[in-house]
Design a protein around this motif. Structure first.
Motif, PDB file in Angstrom:
ATOM      1  N   THR A 115       0.860  -0.974  -0.045  1.00 28.60           N
ATOM      2  CA  THR A 115       0.194   0.020   0.146  1.00 28.60           C
ATOM      3  C   THR A 115       0.848   1.074   0.076  1.00 28.60           C
ATOM      4  OG1 THR A 115      -1.335  -1.353   1.288  1.00 28.60           O
ATOM      5  CG2 THR A 115      -2.033   1.132   1.260  1.00 28.60           C
ATOM      6  N   THR A 122      -6.776  -1.183   1.168  1.00 31.17           N
ATOM      7  CA  THR A 122      -8.073  -1.306   0.789  1.00 31.17           C
ATOM      8  C   THR A 122      -8.595  -2.773   0.233  1.00 31.17           C
ATOM      9  OG1 THR A 122      -7.889   0.940   0.303  1.00 31.17           O
ATOM     10  CG2 THR A 122     -10.048  -0.046  -0.376  1.00 31.17           C
ATOM     11  N   TRP A 182     -17.996  -0.225  -8.337  1.00 32.52           N
ATOM     12  CA  TRP A 182     -16.980   0.519  -7.782  1.00 32.52           C
ATOM     13  C   TRP A 182     -16.314   1.133  -8.991  1.00 32.52           C
ATOM     14  CZ3 TRP A 182     -17.247   0.288  -2.501  1.00 32.52           C
ATOM     15  CH2 TRP A 182     -17.908  -0.670  -2.014  1.00 32.52           C
ATOM     16  N   GLU A 185     -13.264   3.586  -7.672  1.00 36.39           N
ATOM     17  CA  GLU A 185     -12.100   3.216  -6.520  1.00 36.39           C
ATOM     18  C   GLU A 185     -11.023   2.066  -7.115  1.00 36.39           C
ATOM     19  OE1 GLU A 185     -15.236   3.078  -6.445  1.00 36.39           O
ATOM     20  OE2 GLU A 185     -15.820   4.534  -4.908  1.00 36.39           O
ATOM     21  N   ARG A 186      -9.933   2.150  -6.409  1.00 40.08           N
ATOM     22  CA  ARG A 186      -8.760   1.228  -6.397  1.00 40.08           C
ATOM     23  C   ARG A 186      -8.706   0.441  -5.308  1.00 40.08           C
ATOM     24  NH1 ARG A 186      -9.879   2.579 -10.844  1.00 40.08           N
ATOM     25  NH2 ARG A 186      -8.501   2.959 -12.599  1.00 40.08           N
ATOM     26  N   PHE A 187      -8.185  -0.881  -5.528  1.00 36.19           N
ATOM     27  CA  PHE A 187      -8.019  -1.730  -4.223  1.00 36.19           C
ATOM     28  C   PHE A 187      -6.567  -2.498  -4.262  1.00 36.19           C
ATOM     29  CE2 PHE A 187     -12.572  -1.476  -5.698  1.00 36.19           C
ATOM     30  CZ  PHE A 187     -13.075  -1.031  -4.257  1.00 36.19           C
ATOM     31  N   ASP A 188      -6.221  -2.700  -3.185  1.00 39.94           N
ATOM     32  CA  ASP A 188      -5.170  -3.566  -3.082  1.00 39.94           C
ATOM     33  C   ASP A 188      -5.293  -5.035  -3.075  1.00 39.94           C
ATOM     34  OD1 ASP A 188      -3.151  -1.287  -2.321  1.00 39.94           O
ATOM     35  OD2 ASP A 188      -4.800  -1.160  -0.513  1.00 39.94           O
ATOM     36  N   GLN A 234      -8.697  -3.437 -14.090  1.00 35.66           N
ATOM     37  CA  GLN A 234      -8.887  -1.892 -14.139  1.00 35.66           C
ATOM     38  C   GLN A 234      -9.058  -1.547 -12.749  1.00 35.66           C
ATOM     39  OE1 GLN A 234      -8.797  -1.212 -17.129  1.00 35.66           O
ATOM     40  NE2 GLN A 234      -9.055  -3.438 -17.689  1.00 35.66           N
ATOM     41  N   LYS A 235      -9.007  -2.308 -11.757  1.00 34.79           N
ATOM     42  CA  LYS A 235      -9.450  -1.879 -10.531  1.00 34.79           C
ATOM     43  C   LYS A 235      -8.523  -2.236  -9.312  1.00 34.79           C
ATOM     44  CE  LYS A 235     -13.181  -0.100 -11.605  1.00 34.79           C
ATOM     45  NZ  LYS A 235     -13.319   1.245 -11.540  1.00 34.79           N
ATOM     46  N   LEU A 236      -7.551  -2.927  -9.712  1.00 31.51           N
ATOM     47  CA  LEU A 236      -6.268  -3.231  -8.504  1.00 31.51           C
ATOM     48  C   LEU A 236      -5.067  -2.390  -8.792  1.00 31.51           C
ATOM     49  CD1 LEU A 236      -6.060  -7.018  -8.925  1.00 31.51           C
ATOM     50  CD2 LEU A 236      -6.679  -5.961  -6.928  1.00 31.51           C
ATOM     51  N   ARG A 237      -4.812  -1.787  -7.434  1.00 32.04           N
ATOM     52  CA  ARG A 237      -3.549  -0.937  -7.527  1.00 32.04           C
ATOM     53  C   ARG A 237      -2.356  -2.076  -8.120  1.00 32.04           C
ATOM     54  NH1 ARG A 237      -4.818   1.283  -2.008  1.00 32.04           N
ATOM     55  NH2 ARG A 237      -6.042   3.328  -2.721  1.00 32.04           N
ATOM     56  N   ARG A 285       1.507  -3.684 -13.209  1.00 33.50           N
ATOM     57  CA  ARG A 285       1.438  -2.684 -14.365  1.00 33.50           C
ATOM     58  C   ARG A 285       2.276  -2.953 -15.615  1.00 33.50           C
ATOM     59  NH1 ARG A 285      -0.479   2.560 -13.026  1.00 33.50           N
ATOM     60  NH2 ARG A 285       0.821   2.816 -11.406  1.00 33.50           N
TER      61      ARG A 285
END
Ligand SMILES: C[S@@+](CC[C@H](N)C(=O)[O-])C[C@H]1O[C@@H](n2cnc3c(N)ncnc32)[C@H](O)[C@@H]1O
Length: 286
Positions: A115, A122, A182, A185-188, A234-237, A285
């Motif tokens: 994080t 998150t 969501w 938002e972005r999630f770990d 598209q939503k994961l960090r 990424r």
């Protein structure tokens, strides 16, 4: 007398499900429920097995026995299920949380999502049902921001009531289909026990009491897992993990699906019986 009623209940055979009989433990739990006591009070029952039952209590016990012998899950009848040490209220609006899913929670608690400094980890539970996974994560990691969603309004009502009863009020709940709930938002960490039974599977007749939308997912059972795995990219960090529960024979297919989408460190974990029942990977990424 309580003792006589318990012994008679264990001798019953279901008229619909050939051979289905009550175990001693089940008959005791049903008796305690009929008497308005907690199903954990078995010591009380043993100390009172010579007590007389009123006509109303005997009738109520018989009705509960009939429901169980017709195949209704014990958790729906007594409206309770323990999950990860938490006492959850459940009914036919939600899937009964399974002990196998605790392996998914263990894994989620183990993966250390990197994080960014100053930000909370998150975590998102997709298809939360009774709230089991989200509540276990929030209870075990008071420092995490936990979010949960479901496409079923009725399920969310059950999950939010559980959160309130357990004093875990900081979870954010949303209604919506998978990650569409969501958008910003972005999630770990994204965790899900989605529907994964193939339409027409031979196990479905044994699950008629549970909501069908919690169980089936297309011809091979993987339609929802495919959607979640695709959308989660598209939503994961970067460095975040997607962890999924699936069927006992789906681990190789889920790993292949995650690898094809570009997830890294793709792997599976065993359930309590040693069968690979969860698979996941991390998002890097490009
Ligand atoms: C197998 S149940 C899991 C419930 C809970 N997480 C557990 O482990 O006990 C799957 C859940 O996914 C929900 N669900 C099904 N389709 C969905 C969708 N398209 N979007 C969001 N949730 C969905 C169902 O309502 C159900 O609560």
């Amino acid at each position: 007398m309580i003792q006589t009623a318990l012994l008679e209940a264990q001798l019953h055979r279901s008229p619909t499900a050939a051979g289905l009989a009550l175990t001693r433990l089940e008959s005791q739990m049903l008796m305690l429920h009929a008497l308005g006591r907690s199903t954990s009070e078995r010591a009380w029952l043993l100390a009172h097995d010579q007590d007389a039952l009123s006509a109303a209590q005997a009738k109520s016990f018989q009705a509960l026995v009939r429901r169980r012998l017709a195949g209704e899950p014990m958790a729906y009848i007594v409206r309770r299920k323990e999950f990860f040490g938490l006492d959850l209220q459940v009914d036919a609006r939600v899937l009964v949380p399974r002990a196998d899913t605790e392996a998914l929670v263990d894994w989620a608690l183990d993966v250390s999502a990197p994080t960014p400094q100053g930000l909370k980890t998150t975590a998102l539970d997709l298809g939360t049902g009774s709230g089991a996974i989200a509540l276990a994560l929030a209870h075990s990691r008071p420092d995490w921001q936990v979010c949960a969603s479901d496409a079923s309004d009725a399920a969310l009502t059950v999950a939010q009531a559980n959160a309130q009863r357990l004093g875990l009020s900081r979870i954010e709940w949303r209604l919506g289909a998978w990650l569409a709930a969501w958008p910003a938002e972005r999630f770990d960490l994204i965790v899900s026990n989605p529907p994964y039974i193939a339409q027409g599977d031979a196990h479905l007749p044994a699950l008629v009491h549970e909501p069908i939308q919690a169980l089936t997912s297309g011809a091979d059972g993987l339609d929802d897992i495919r959607q979640i795995a695709q959308q989660a990219l598209q939503k994961l960090r970067p460095g975040g993990w997607l962890l999924l529960e699936h069927g006992h024979d789906q681990a190789a297919a889920v790993r292949a699906l995650l690898q094809n989408l570009g997830y890294a460190q793709v792997q599976s974990k065993p359930d309590l019986a040693g069968i690979a029942r969860c698979s996941g990977g991390s998002f890097q990424r490009q």
